[in-house]
Design an enzyme around this catalytic site. Structure first.
Site, mmCIF file in Angstrom:
data_model
loop_
_atom_site.group_PDB
_atom_site.id
_atom_site.type_symbol
_atom_site.label_atom_id
_atom_site.label_comp_id
_atom_site.label_asym_id
_atom_site.label_seq_id
_atom_site.Cartn_x
_atom_site.Cartn_y
_atom_site.Cartn_z
ATOM 1 N N SER A 71 -60.265 32.647 135.271
ATOM 2 C CA SER A 71 -59.222 32.226 134.338
ATOM 3 C C SER A 71 -57.997 31.629 135.027
ATOM 4 C CB SER A 71 -58.796 33.421 133.471
ATOM 5 O OG SER A 71 -58.402 34.515 134.285
ATOM 6 N N ASP A 220 -49.289 39.042 129.451
ATOM 7 C CA ASP A 220 -50.256 40.022 129.947
ATOM 8 C C ASP A 220 -49.932 40.480 131.369
ATOM 9 O OD1 ASP A 220 -50.996 37.839 131.501
ATOM 10 O OD2 ASP A 220 -52.917 37.522 130.504
ATOM 11 N N HIS A 223 -51.749 36.425 134.127
ATOM 12 C CA HIS A 223 -52.002 34.989 134.217
ATOM 13 C C HIS A 223 -50.698 34.202 134.342
ATOM 14 C CE1 HIS A 223 -55.678 36.578 132.238
ATOM 15 N NE2 HIS A 223 -56.247 35.708 133.068
#
Length: 246
Positions: A71, A220, A223
């Site tokens: 990601s 979060d 990221h």
């Protein structure tokens, strides 16, 4: 008898011109249709050839940098994936007029096992530089380190089998302390050991100056934001630039 003959001649006189007109009309359609085939087909063939030649020229004129990751590479959570670090790298490369194209082969949620399973498909394209950024999801899931190590080695081996001369950049990763000191320490060493063993170009921590900094990460806490990705791109660039712009 004379009367019947006269009636036949009268009917023929009325019908025959229409029949002839219809025949002429059919002949015109046939000729028109054939004329279209003759003029169109060579045009289609020429267009196809020209497009193919152009594509081949564009592809062969630039070398490929493949970013193979999870990601972080994919740009998870960004409004525009063009803000992910591979695209930032592309902008740097373009500004310097270097003939390289950066391919983003990141997949959110990818583990080293997943990367190992899809590497053969990814390697069907021509690659000149390979950036390997995988392992974070293994660590967060507590995957045995022996599996992570084996999967990363298999990916490296697959790239080397395709072309032993391809420069491979391995991006290291670190885990948050809540995973346990022993596990996080051993996890960190997996990347350093693989880089040394295989003679790879090495980025010790791809989230250097980004990881753990709230302002540079999304909600979060994992990221990077747009600004975070710019810093990640700079970290990668420090290792990549000497390879593509010696």
């Amino acid at each position: 008898m004379h009367t019947y003959i006269q009636r036949f001649l009268n009917v023929a006189h009325d019908v025959l011109p229409n029949v002839l007109k219809f025949c002429y009309f059919l002949l015109f359609l046939v000729l028109f249709s054939c004329g279209n085939d003759v003029t169109t087909k060579p045009q289609e063939q020429t267009t196809t050839t020209d497009t193919s030649d152009t594509t081949m020229t564009n592809t062969s004129s630039k070398k490929t940098i493949l970013c193979f990751g999870d990601s972080i590479t994919a740009g998870y959570g960004l409004d525009d994936t063009m803000d992910a670090f591979p695209s930032v790298l592309q902008s740097k490369i373009d500004s310097l007029g270097l003939a390289y194209v950066v391919v983003n082969s990141g997949l959110s949620g990818e583990t080293t096992a997943g990367g190992r399973s899809r590497i053969e498909w990814v390697l069907r394209q021509e690659i000149d530089i390979f950036l390997l950024e995988l392992g974070a999801n293994d660590g967060l899931r507590g995957v045995p380190l022996s599996e992570t190590r084996a999967n990363l080695q298999a990916i490296i081996d697959a790239v080397r089998e395709k072309n032993p001369t391809i420069p491979i950049i391995l991006a290291g990763m670190e885990l948050p302390p809540n995973m346990g000191q022993e596990y996080t320490s051993e996890f960190r060493s997996v990347f350093a050991d693989l880089a040394k063993k295989n003679g790879l170009l090495f980025i010790p921590f791809i989230l250097k100056d980004v990881g753990g900094i709230a302002a540079l990460n999304q909600s979060d806490g994992i990221h990077p934001t747009v600004e975070g990705h710019k810093i990640v791109a700079n970290t990668v660039w420090e290792v990549l630039e000497p390879v593509i712009n010696p």
